[in-house]
Motif scaffolding. Structure first.
Motif, PDB file in Angstrom:
ATOM      1  N   UNK A 337       0.827  -1.207   0.000  1.00 25.63           N
ATOM      2  CA  UNK A 337       0.000   0.000   0.000  1.00 25.63           C
ATOM      3  C   UNK A 337       0.865   1.262   0.000  1.00 25.63           C
ATOM      4  N   UNK A 338       1.995   1.218   0.696  1.00 17.71           N
ATOM      5  CA  UNK A 338       2.892   2.370   0.732  1.00 17.71           C
ATOM      6  C   UNK A 338       3.532   2.601  -0.629  1.00 17.71           C
ATOM      7  N   UNK A 339       3.932   1.513  -1.300  1.00 19.35           N
ATOM      8  CA  UNK A 339       4.484   1.642  -2.649  1.00 19.35           C
ATOM      9  C   UNK A 339       3.445   2.268  -3.580  1.00 19.35           C
ATOM     10  N   UNK A 340       2.220   1.845  -3.455  1.00 22.19           N
ATOM     11  CA  UNK A 340       1.149   2.376  -4.296  1.00 22.19           C
ATOM     12  C   UNK A 340       0.909   3.862  -4.021  1.00 22.19           C
ATOM     13  N   UNK A 341       1.006   4.240  -2.747  1.00 16.90           N
ATOM     14  CA  UNK A 341       0.764   5.633  -2.359  1.00 16.90           C
ATOM     15  C   UNK A 341       1.903   6.544  -2.804  1.00 16.90           C
ATOM     16  N   UNK A 342       3.142   6.101  -2.610  1.00 15.70           N
ATOM     17  CA  UNK A 342       4.291   6.948  -2.907  1.00 15.70           C
ATOM     18  C   UNK A 342       4.632   6.996  -4.396  1.00 15.70           C
ATOM     19  N   UNK A 343       4.301   5.926  -5.106  1.00 18.40           N
ATOM     20  CA  UNK A 343       4.642   5.880  -6.520  1.00 18.40           C
ATOM     21  C   UNK A 343       3.680   6.673  -7.383  1.00 18.40           C
ATOM     22  N   UNK A 344       4.185   7.139  -8.513  1.00 19.70           N
ATOM     23  CA  UNK A 344       3.378   7.827  -9.515  1.00 19.70           C
ATOM     24  C   UNK A 344       3.440   7.021 -10.810  1.00 19.70           C
ATOM     25  N   UNK A 345       2.422   7.085 -11.621  1.00 22.40           N
ATOM     26  CA  UNK A 345       2.457   6.347 -12.881  1.00 22.40           C
ATOM     27  C   UNK A 345       3.725   6.668 -13.677  1.00 22.40           C
ATOM     28  N   UNK A 346       4.438   5.651 -14.075  1.00 22.36           N
ATOM     29  CA  UNK A 346       5.661   5.833 -14.839  1.00 22.36           C
ATOM     30  C   UNK A 346       6.922   5.798 -14.012  1.00 22.36           C
ATOM     31  N   UNK A 347       6.816   5.789 -12.676  1.00 20.85           N
ATOM     32  CA  UNK A 347       8.003   5.708 -11.834  1.00 20.85           C
ATOM     33  C   UNK A 347       8.667   4.343 -11.969  1.00 20.85           C
ATOM     34  N   UNK A 348       9.952   4.306 -11.654  1.00 22.38           N
ATOM     35  CA  UNK A 348      10.648   3.039 -11.576  1.00 22.38           C
ATOM     36  C   UNK A 348      10.464   2.423 -10.196  1.00 22.38           C
ATOM     37  N   UNK A 349      10.544   1.100 -10.140  1.00 16.28           N
ATOM     38  CA  UNK A 349      10.404   0.371  -8.878  1.00 16.28           C
ATOM     39  C   UNK A 349      11.627  -0.510  -8.695  1.00 16.28           C
ATOM     40  N   UNK A 350      12.215  -0.443  -7.500  1.00 16.95           N
ATOM     41  CA  UNK A 350      13.451  -1.164  -7.238  1.00 16.95           C
ATOM     42  C   UNK A 350      13.351  -1.865  -5.889  1.00 16.95           C
TER      43      UNK A 350
END
Length: 473
Positions: A337-350
């Motif tokens: 849920x935190x990843x979903x909240x902090x991320x924006x469409x198009x961001x990279x995920x690591x």
């Protein structure tokens, strides 16, 4: 059984959260049986049978959170009934009732009755194998020993460390000086269990890196406390009705499995409390028989009631805390849920490290609009838990294509010597700046922004105004 089910259903959802190991069960049980088998060739072979069982349960009742945990609730209730029958057989009806009521109140039993893992099922099978052992001693019927052996083998196939209960049973028979035919029958049954477990043990030894996270005894205090209490209770003259003395049965099953794991930990750390959760059989039987003995002595009933109320009051706080997300070592639901909240469409995920990708895999919606920068092949198609990652140079190159990266670092994560993890850390350090970190149970989620120039001068009111990352929407 009724008390165990009631306590198991109380707060079973834990605010609709799921911790990391349960997330693994949830993901693998949703795969086909062939995929579970192929995955087990790489990792988690020791739990393959449990995943197959949960796959069938999901197919019958749906793959939700309740379906994930209800089998454990029912398994612990079956274990509670077995504990009651054991104490009844060895110490009488009142001792049986008390032991059966004590068992579901134990904090460790309450905890693992609400987890989507194999430990409650193993506990139930070991309990009933122990009961089968007790009823087989005086009658020596071959079919009873066959029931004992098959039940123990199934427990061991669900989790290898159930074989330590077999050692405890052997000690019980030796201490009780049972007749040679009984010892011979048990030896044949035990040999069958070991022979059936041996292939799994040999193949799973190649996956020993799965327990590399154990740096020392995990939650040792509970084991030490109940062992001391159990040995103290055993000093009373408990249980003279059955074919073996109650203390000769209960003390080994309580103490030996954990003690053997501690001894093995001198070579390689292996002690985790849930691996020997079936040891609670011993403490419940001992406490039930001790309370029955205390009652038969005709001591002051007022003092007895005061002691009971005090113990129940002391159990309230642990029982409440066990039903919160913070009671587990991590919270995969909160991390996702935190990843979903902090991320924006198009961001990279690591993921730092890559094996912790499983922490957000239970709900694909949490990472749907983010690009997993290191992933070469997803977990399902690669028949792995966390997927297959790209080479280190490709990961670094992909990271430089993004202005924002959401990084997930699990608590205690370390990846010394892994070039992929070193490439991730080096690229973040040299080309990105931490923009904000959110701490959740078991991990921290950090947003990194691409560093496009030198840092602004000290004293600037808005240090990021001229260096905000370019964000694609």
């Amino acid at each position: 059984m009724a008390l165990t089910i009631a306590l198991g259903l109380w707060g079973i959802r834990r605010q609709n959260t799921m911790w990391g190991d349960e997330s693994v069960t949830y993901q693998l049980a949703h795969r086909d049986l062939s995929q579970i088998w192929h995955t087990a060739q790489h990792i988690d072979l020791v739990h393959a049978l449990y995943y197959a069982v949960m796959h069938e349960i999901f197919g019958l009742f749906g793959g939700g959170l309740l379906t994930l945990r209800l089998p454990s609730v029912l398994a612990m209730s079956v274990a509670a009934s077995g504990v009651g029958l054991l104490a009844l057989r060895l110490a009488g009806p009142r001792a049986g009732l008390l032991a059966g009521l004590v068992f579901p109140l134990l904090p460790q039993v309450q905890k693992y009755a609400q987890e989507g893992r194999s430990y409650a099922m193993v506990c139930a099978l070991v309990t009933w194998a122990t009961y089968a052992l007790v009823v087989s001693i005086p009658r020596r019927a071959r079919w009873r020993w066959a029931v004992y052996g098959s039940t123990m083998l199934l427990a061991c196939l669900l989790h290898e460390f159930a074989v330590l209960a077999l050692v405890a049973h052997g000690v019980t028979l030796v201490v009780s000086r049972v007749p040679r035919p009984v010892m011979r029958a048990w030896s044949v049954a035990a040999a069958g269990v070991v022979a059936g477990l041996l292939p799994l043990a040999i193949y799973s030894a190649g996956q020993s890196e799965q327990v590399s996270w154990i740096g020392g005894p995990v939650r040792l205090r509970y084991f030490l406390v109940v062992a001391v209490i159990g040995v103290a209770c055993a000093r009373a003259p408990l249980g003279v009705r059955g074919p073996v003395r109650l203390s000769a049965l209960a003390v080994p099953i309580l103490v030996l499995p954990g003690l053997l794991l501690l001894i093995a930990s001198l070579v390689k750390p292996l002690f985790v409390d849930r691996y020997v959760v079936y040891g609670n059989i011993g403490i419940a039987v001992l406490l039930g028989a001790w309370m029955d003995y205390f009652h038969r002595l005709r001591r002051s009933s007022r003092h007895a009631w005061i002691a009971v109320v005090a113990v129940l009051a002391a159990l309230v706080q642990p029982s409440l805390s066990l039903r919160t997300p913070q009671s587990r070592s991590d919270d995969a639901t909160a991390i996702g849920a935190t990843v979903r909240k902090e991320g924006r469409p198009g961001d990279g995920l690591l993921y730092l490290a890559g094996r912790h990708r499983i922490l957000t895999a239970a709900n694909p919606e949490d990472t749907r609009f983010l690009t997993d920068l290191a992933l070469a092949q997803d977990p399902v198609s690669s028949n792995t838990l966390a997927g297959v990652e790209l080479p280190a140079q490709e990961i670094a190159a992909r990271m430089l294509e993004f202005d924002r990266i959401v990084a997930v670092r699990a608590a205690g994560a370390h990846s010394l010597g892994d070039p992929r993890e070193e490439a991730k850390a080096s690229t973040l350090r040299r080309h990105f700046r931490a923009y904000g970190t959110t701490h959740v149970n078991g991990a921290r989620v950090t947003v990194y922004a691409r560093d496009h120039g030198p840092s602004p001068k000290a004293g600037t009111d808005q240090p990021y105004r001229h260096h905000r990352p370019r964000v694609p929407f």
